[in-house]
Design an enzyme around this catalytic site. Sequence first.
Site, short mmCIF file in Angstrom:
data_model
loop_
_atom_site.label_atom_id
_atom_site.label_comp_id
_atom_site.label_asym_id
_atom_site.label_seq_id
_atom_site.Cartn_x
_atom_site.Cartn_y
_atom_site.Cartn_z
N HIS A 188 53.95 42.95 65.06
CA HIS A 188 52.97 43.55 65.97
C HIS A 188 53.40 44.95 66.38
O HIS A 188 52.60 45.88 66.44
CB HIS A 188 52.80 42.69 67.23
CG HIS A 188 52.20 41.35 66.99
ND1 HIS A 188 52.91 40.18 67.16
CD2 HIS A 188 50.96 40.98 66.61
CE1 HIS A 188 52.13 39.15 66.89
NE2 HIS A 188 50.94 39.61 66.54
N ASP B 194 47.45 38.35 57.17
CA ASP B 194 46.14 37.69 57.27
C ASP B 194 45.15 38.49 56.45
O ASP B 194 44.20 39.08 56.98
CB ASP B 194 45.71 37.61 58.73
CG ASP B 194 46.68 36.81 59.58
OD1 ASP B 194 46.71 35.58 59.44
OD2 ASP B 194 47.43 37.42 60.36
#
Length: 282
Positions: free
Chosen positions: A36, A151
């Site tokens: 992140h 993802d």
Amino acid sequence: MLVNQTSKLQTKLKKAVNKQQKVGLVPTMGALHSGHLALIGEAQKICEQVVVSIFVNPTQFNNASDLEKYPRNLEQDLAQIQSSYPNVIVFAPEVSEIYGKNVAAEEFDFGSITTFMEGEYRAGHFNGVGTIIKRLFNLVKPDFAFFGEKDFQQLRVIQKLVEITEQPVKVVGCATQREVNGLAKSSRNQRLTEEQKEKAAIIYQALETAKNKFNQSSIAEIKTEIKGIFEAYPEFELEYFEIADVKHLVPTETKQTNTPYRAFIAAFVNEVRLIDNIALNY
């Protein structure tokens, strides 16, 4: 800088707009890790104002237990962001701030890209993803939005969402961040023991095997080999392994020339579900 209310968020962002600053959005569900932080770093390279959303979105979970067990630690998340990126706005709303009293997903027609893999095994998941991202785009009005390639199917969904809704957002895909052993960094890794994290390296090893054999082996042969890898680890349950073209994300058994492919995988370690993917020929 922590903001919980949409009205306060928009007040903060109005200052950036008035200064003609580029606004970047990094949507997260918290339980932040270095992957992140890498997204935030990429955002800061091209945006003067970055917003990181921390919101565990209930409409993208098809499993109530998974939603309940999803790791949450806002205080720790804030500390990580502020130590490296003190000028970031952190938007951490309550569910009611986003959905009001109607906690439900919108319906989207994403076409074939949501039919297989995650779309097949997580009913309604991508409608939930589309719903929260559409709402975040409407609230933040970012110039750029940043998503990890771990993802990859979700990344393609967001790109399609921008096309459907005609929102002026540039979607930026960022490389998957990995542990030393190759395991893709994920918030769900927090639910694994150290031993499980080490053994979970087989997920990336399986993808690397597929990549190394892609040019000389048939897809059927590759699938058989991947299945055999997981049969040697009874504590792992292989949910799916597929090879699909990047544009349509339709699993295939035959290779076409001049077509980019990726391998996609999902596996359980006890009750923890992990996903990953890799580019095969581009």
